[in-house]
Write a protein that holds these residues in place. Structure first.
Motif, PDB file in Angstrom:
ATOM      1  N   GLN A 177      42.041  41.812  39.811  1.00 35.81           N
ATOM      2  CA  GLN A 177      42.251  42.673  38.650  1.00 35.81           C
ATOM      3  C   GLN A 177      41.309  42.338  37.485  1.00 35.81           C
ATOM      4  O   GLN A 177      40.943  43.221  36.724  1.00 35.81           O
ATOM      5  CB  GLN A 177      43.707  42.589  38.176  1.00 35.81           C
ATOM      6  N   ASN A 178      40.913  41.083  37.357  1.00 35.99           N
ATOM      7  CA  ASN A 178      40.162  40.666  36.174  1.00 35.99           C
ATOM      8  C   ASN A 178      38.686  40.358  36.414  1.00 35.99           C
ATOM      9  O   ASN A 178      37.914  40.329  35.460  1.00 35.99           O
ATOM     10  CB  ASN A 178      40.828  39.435  35.549  1.00 35.99           C
ATOM     11  N   ASN A 183      35.435  45.685  35.379  1.00 34.05           N
ATOM     12  CA  ASN A 183      34.634  44.468  35.237  1.00 34.05           C
ATOM     13  C   ASN A 183      33.437  44.467  36.180  1.00 34.05           C
ATOM     14  O   ASN A 183      32.950  43.425  36.568  1.00 34.05           O
ATOM     15  CB  ASN A 183      35.511  43.234  35.530  1.00 34.05           C
ATOM     16  N   TRP A 242      45.048  37.984  40.412  1.00 33.65           N
ATOM     17  CA  TRP A 242      44.426  37.921  39.087  1.00 33.65           C
ATOM     18  C   TRP A 242      42.918  38.140  39.196  1.00 33.65           C
ATOM     19  O   TRP A 242      42.334  38.886  38.412  1.00 33.65           O
ATOM     20  CB  TRP A 242      44.731  36.574  38.421  1.00 33.65           C
TER      21      TRP A 242
END
Length: 177
Positions: free
Chosen positions: A165-166, A172, A162
């Protein structure tokens, strides 16, 4: 005469932590006989070869992958490589998270879902970070890196996937792979 038409595909997704560790383990398995032979003769050379393998694996995805051996006896445990004491460095100069720390904290609670303590860490000189203390060790989540000083179980993999990816993806402010 008209040139060919090209379609540009956005290839900005970042490798997941699970995929990265699988690639590292694959490289270790491919070199298992060599590593085993070196482990019998020269632990220092074995450490050097492991650093090369981890560096090679990470460099293919524009990040730095490091293996750590706080217990020197573990260096001969070839099966443990990629299962504990790992650092993934995406951008060592990044000082701030691209999302609120509270989101990272909440996702740790959601995905690790066990008795954990979450503390602010490295909060000086405009830097920020989180330390997650688990029963089997700790995780240090920084704006440009992840340091796992614990066993990497499926919950840890899910959480770090997570994060990759985030928090660290190119969308990002991370690095494209």
């Amino acid at each position: 005469m008209q040139g060919p038409n090209f379609i540009i595909i956005n290839a900005s997704s970042m490798i997941t932590f699970s995929e990265l560790i699988d690639k590292l383990k694959s490289n270790v398995d491919y070199n298992r006989d060599l590593l085993y032979g070196i482990s019998k003769k020269n632990p220092n050379l074995l450490y050097k070869k492991l650093i090369e393998l981890a560096s090679f694996t990470g460099s293919r995805h524009h990040l730095e992958l490091q293996l750590h051996f706080p217990d020197p006896k573990k260096i001969k445990d070839i099966d443990s490589y990629g299962t504990e004491n790992i650092s993934v460095i995406i951008d060592k100069f990044r000082r701030k998270f691209t999302v609120p720390r509270e989101n990272i904290r909440q996702k740790a609670i959601d995905l690790l879902a066990e008795n954990i303590q979450i503390q602010d860490a490295y909060m000086y000189e405009g830097k920020e970070g989180l330390r997650i203390i688990r029963q089997n060790g700790r995780m240090e989540i920084l704006p440009g890196s992840i340091h796992l000083w614990c066993k990497v179980d499926q919950k840890v993999k899910n959480y770090v996937d997570w994060l990759m990816q985030n928090i660290y993806s190119p969308d990002n402010g991370g690095i494209s792979t």
